[in-house]
Motif scaffolding. Structure first.
Motif, PDB file in Angstrom:
ATOM      1  N   GLU A 119       7.848   0.508   3.548  1.00 58.39           N
ATOM      2  CA  GLU A 119       7.005   1.810   3.416  1.00 58.39           C
ATOM      3  C   GLU A 119       6.137   2.835   4.422  1.00 58.39           C
ATOM      4  O   GLU A 119       5.946   3.648   4.262  1.00 58.39           O
TER       5      GLU A 119
ATOM      6  N   ILE B 218       5.655   6.938   4.187  1.00 60.14           N
ATOM      7  CA  ILE B 218       3.760   7.618   5.486  1.00 60.14           C
ATOM      8  C   ILE B 218       4.470   8.253   6.511  1.00 60.14           C
ATOM      9  O   ILE B 218       3.555   9.117   6.411  1.00 60.14           O
TER      10      ILE B 218
ATOM     11  N   VAL C 112      -3.884   8.893   3.554  1.00 58.44           N
ATOM     12  CA  VAL C 112      -4.256   7.329   3.452  1.00 58.44           C
ATOM     13  C   VAL C 112      -4.432   7.587   2.146  1.00 58.44           C
ATOM     14  O   VAL C 112      -4.137   5.743   1.660  1.00 58.44           O
ATOM     15  N   GLY C 113      -4.784   8.628   1.236  1.00 59.87           N
ATOM     16  CA  GLY C 113      -4.769   7.747  -0.380  1.00 59.87           C
ATOM     17  C   GLY C 113      -2.874   7.494  -0.653  1.00 59.87           C
ATOM     18  O   GLY C 113      -2.573   6.780  -1.315  1.00 59.87           O
TER      19      GLY C 113
ATOM     20  N   THR D  22      -0.846   6.062   1.007  1.00 64.86           N
ATOM     21  CA  THR D  22      -0.744   4.832   1.526  1.00 64.86           C
ATOM     22  C   THR D  22      -1.415   4.214   0.727  1.00 64.86           C
ATOM     23  O   THR D  22      -0.885   2.346   0.436  1.00 64.86           O
ATOM     24  N   VAL D  23      -2.700   3.648   0.193  1.00 67.49           N
ATOM     25  CA  VAL D  23      -3.358   2.850  -0.518  1.00 67.49           C
ATOM     26  C   VAL D  23      -2.593   2.541  -1.627  1.00 67.49           C
ATOM     27  O   VAL D  23      -2.229   1.388  -2.554  1.00 67.49           O
ATOM     28  N   ILE D  24      -1.986   3.685  -2.254  1.00 63.52           N
ATOM     29  CA  ILE D  24      -1.471   3.207  -3.482  1.00 63.52           C
ATOM     30  C   ILE D  24       0.150   2.756  -3.985  1.00 63.52           C
ATOM     31  O   ILE D  24       0.767   1.884  -4.285  1.00 63.52           O
TER      32      ILE D  24
ATOM     33  N   MET E 116       1.456   0.427  -0.902  1.00 65.47           N
ATOM     34  CA  MET E 116       0.344  -0.798  -1.029  1.00 65.47           C
ATOM     35  C   MET E 116      -0.142  -1.125  -2.315  1.00 65.47           C
ATOM     36  O   MET E 116       0.361  -2.476  -2.782  1.00 65.47           O
ATOM     37  N   LEU E 117      -0.606  -0.931  -3.000  1.00 63.74           N
ATOM     38  CA  LEU E 117      -0.936  -1.172  -4.358  1.00 63.74           C
ATOM     39  C   LEU E 117      -0.027  -1.610  -5.158  1.00 63.74           C
ATOM     40  O   LEU E 117       0.683  -2.483  -5.745  1.00 63.74           O
TER      41      LEU E 117
ATOM     42  N   LYS F 257       1.864  -4.770  -3.893  1.00 64.58           N
ATOM     43  CA  LYS F 257       0.864  -5.541  -4.786  1.00 64.58           C
ATOM     44  C   LYS F 257       1.621  -6.105  -6.426  1.00 64.58           C
ATOM     45  O   LYS F 257       1.782  -7.515  -6.171  1.00 64.58           O
TER      46      LYS F 257
END
Length: 182
Positions: free
Chosen positions: A129, A133, A158-159, A161-163, A165-166, A169
């Protein structure tokens, strides 16, 4: 050669370079997972993944990275005023990080070709990923070209990237749940 042809070739090779980067790490993931399977399945799959990664890496990804650099430099030589623009400095910083990413992928490629598995498939999924990004960041920077838009773009990155990574997971949890059900 007309400037627009050079710019078009730069965009084409950026695209093929990213395609190679996106797919090579997927092949790393598949090879890593295949290395955990019992023989003869493991040896057959690993051999095939090694062959495919070698072809992709040296026939598409590396040449595209080199040609991207050549045509990108040519664009900057044709329009040196770009180098006075703040957005271009940020873009070039992202591009530098992208080349670092490329060289790290090359190191991973060499390790896997020698049957050295230092990363789990989950770690490689996260690594995969990073290119996404960087692509999102570079495109927004080059298209928006102004500081305030770049601030919002960075917040969005940044948002994003967080999405991502979630999502990785959640996908891992789903995969592990499906494996337990089998």
């Amino acid at each position: 050669m007309s400037f627009l042809y050079v710019k078009a070739l730069h965009i084409i090779f950026v695209t093929t370079w990213f395609a190679g980067l996106f797919y090579i790490v997927r092949l790393f993931i598949y090879q890593t997972e295949a290395s955990e399977r019992p023989d003869p399945e493991r040896s057959i799959l690993v051999k095939e993944y090694k062959r495919n990664t070698k072809r992709l890496w040296f026939a598409i990804t590396w040449p595209s990275a080199v040609l991207t650099l050549i045509f990108g430099t040519w664009v900057l030589m044709h329009v040196p005023a770009y180098l006075k623009e703040g957005f271009m400095h940020i873009k070039l910083a992202f591009v530098f990080v992208l080349y670092v990413y490329h060289f790290i992928c090359h190191r991973i490629y060499k390790q896997l070709q020698n049957d050295v598995y230092k990363y789990s498939s989950q770690q490689l999924r996260i690594w995969n990923e990073v290119a996404t990004i960087l692509l999102v960041g570079i495109v927004f920077i080059i298209v928006l070209k102004n500081a305030m838009s770049m601030v919002w773009g960075l917040a969005g990155l940044v948002g994003f990237t967080v999405i991502l990574m979630l999502a990785i997971k959640i996908y891992k949890n789903i995969r592990e749940g499906n494996e337990k059900q089998k």
